[in-house]
Scaffold this active site. Structure first.
Site, mmCIF file in Angstrom:
data_model
loop_
_atom_site.group_PDB
_atom_site.id
_atom_site.type_symbol
_atom_site.label_atom_id
_atom_site.label_comp_id
_atom_site.label_asym_id
_atom_site.label_seq_id
_atom_site.Cartn_x
_atom_site.Cartn_y
_atom_site.Cartn_z
ATOM 1 N N TRP A 168 0.839 -1.204 0.000
ATOM 2 C CA TRP A 168 0.000 0.000 0.000
ATOM 3 C C TRP A 168 0.866 1.243 0.000
ATOM 4 C CZ3 TRP A 168 -4.439 -1.093 -1.752
ATOM 5 C CH2 TRP A 168 -5.096 -2.276 -1.400
ATOM 6 N N ASP A 220 -1.483 6.591 6.436
ATOM 7 C CA ASP A 220 -2.515 5.668 5.979
ATOM 8 C C ASP A 220 -2.742 4.690 7.125
ATOM 9 O OD1 ASP A 220 -4.066 3.656 4.934
ATOM 10 O OD2 ASP A 220 -2.754 3.184 3.245
ATOM 11 N N LYS A 230 -11.919 -2.004 7.398
ATOM 12 C CA LYS A 230 -11.163 -2.899 8.281
ATOM 13 C C LYS A 230 -11.566 -2.699 9.743
ATOM 14 C CE LYS A 230 -8.322 -3.287 4.534
ATOM 15 N NZ LYS A 230 -7.601 -2.433 3.591
#
Ligand SMILES: *Cc1c(COP(=O)(O)O)cnc(C)c1O
Length: 361
Positions: free
Chosen positions: A103, A173, A197
């Site tokens: 990511w 993030d 999540k």
């Protein structure tokens, strides 16, 4: 709800059962209005109250200072990869990226289109199985971007990166560990997280951004891509993801009822601690992440033999467990045990692994 099984999915992931039950009741008629939560206008009083409570609880739970905006956006965490540099990076400025996983690599790639980038550290040399201790920043980065939890590789920062020039702002993030432990928001310029999540369903992205950065953003961008548009309109410039915001509000209520972020951290440490303790003792299974970098959210492990991994995964799936197959770039297994994952599920998995191991030796 005896039909539910233990869902170790990395995302979208398990949500608290009480939240789902309440949402189910309100799908048909929200708060006895005769109109379901998804059918209410975002401009009407019932939904405006939901959005206001979601923001208020978010601020309360995380202790967000008043000079930060809380935004509910769309486009996932992935849109933030470009929206941040698009608004705040210019060709004459450098952004530093801590490259600790796939990511982070994607975030870096998007920044390159808007300005200079510098890789302050990378753990790619060991398939991202650790968080580097040595970080070398550029002399005066405009911002420093990191991924607090690496969902695929099962590593997590213990604390915020430090040591960069004080003129830089920190960007995180936090998609896969947001609100899993206390956070000092004042250390950050921007924190963002896709909801699916730890916070709710997919389709809504939480962005916590300092006021001066909202103001500093480029005004030459399409209106929807400017933070100020969403800040000035309280995330209601266009139709917001109303169901996602509603569910996030219920999750915030749940976090608060559990005792807040301190209680979340204790619960997460206990869950992951039991699983790592077993893995460290096991003669069959081995954790893949370096000890000091282990994630409390995504526990990655292998047997070292692909056929055994596959046999194990298959066995879990016929015994009431789901989502344990690791990401293809790591292989093996991954147990995602976010805030809402029940402690009993971790204990059931450990017992199942013990039995599987015993049957093989
Ligand atoms: C899942 C995930 C993403 C991608 O989120 P989307 O909402 O699908 O764009 C980004 N970063 C991290 C750390 C993630 O875990």
């Amino acid at each position: 709800m005896s039909s539910r099984i233990f869902n170790f999915s990395a995302g979208p992931a398990v949500l608290p059962e009480s939240v789902l039950q309440e949402a189910a009741d309100n799908l048909l008629s929200f708060n006895s209005t005769g109109i379901g939560i998804c059918e209410h206008s975002h401009r009407g009083k019932p939904f405006m109250a939901v959005a206001a409570e979601a923001e208020a609880l978010c601020r309360e739970i995380a202790g967000i200072p008043s000079n930060y905006k809380v935004l509910f956006l769309q486009g996932g965490a992935s849109l933030q990869f470009s929206m941040i540099p698009m608004n705040l990076l210019t060709p004459d400025k450098t952004a530093d990226y801590l490259v600790t996983g796939a990511w982070a690599e994607k975030a870096l790639k998007d920044a390159k289109a808007f300005g200079q980038t510098h890789v302050a550290c990378s753990s790619k040399d060991a398939n991202f199985n650790y968080i580097p201790q040595q970080v070398s920043y550029s002399p005066s980065p405009h911002y420093v971007h990191f991924t607090s939890n690496n969902t695929i590789f099962g590593t997590q920062f213990r604390t915020e990166p430090a040591g960069y020039a004080s003129s830089a702002f920190l960007v995180c993030d936090a998609s896969s560990d947001i609100f899993s432990r206390p956070i000092d928001v004042s250390r950050y310029g921007i924190i963002y997280a896709g909801a699916q999540k730890n916070l709710g369903p997919s389709g809504v992205t939480l962005v916590i951004i300092r006021d001066d950065l909202v103001e500093a953003g480029s005004s030459k961008l399409p209106v929807m891509l400017q933070y100020r548009t969403h800040a000035e309109n309280e995330s209601m410039y266009n139709t917001p993801p109303t169901f996602g915001i509603y569910l996030m509000m219920l999750v915030f209520r749940w976090i608060k009822a559990q005792g807040g972020l301190g209680a979340m951290e204790a619960r997460n440490q206990a869950k992951a601690g039991r699983l790592y303790e077993y893995l460290d003792d096991s003669r069959l299974f081995k954790p893949t992440a370096e000890r000091s970098s282990r994630s409390l959210m995504n526990v990655t492990f292998v047997t070292g033999d692909e056929a055994t991994d596959n046999a194990f995964i298959k066995a879990t799936e016929s015994n009431g467990f789901s989502g344990l197959k690791g990401h293809r770039s790591v292989g093996g297994m991954r147990a995602s045990i976010y805030n809402a994952f029940p402690p009993e599920g971790v204990d059931a998995l450990i017992q199942f692994m013990k039995d599987f191991e015993a049957a093989r030796s």
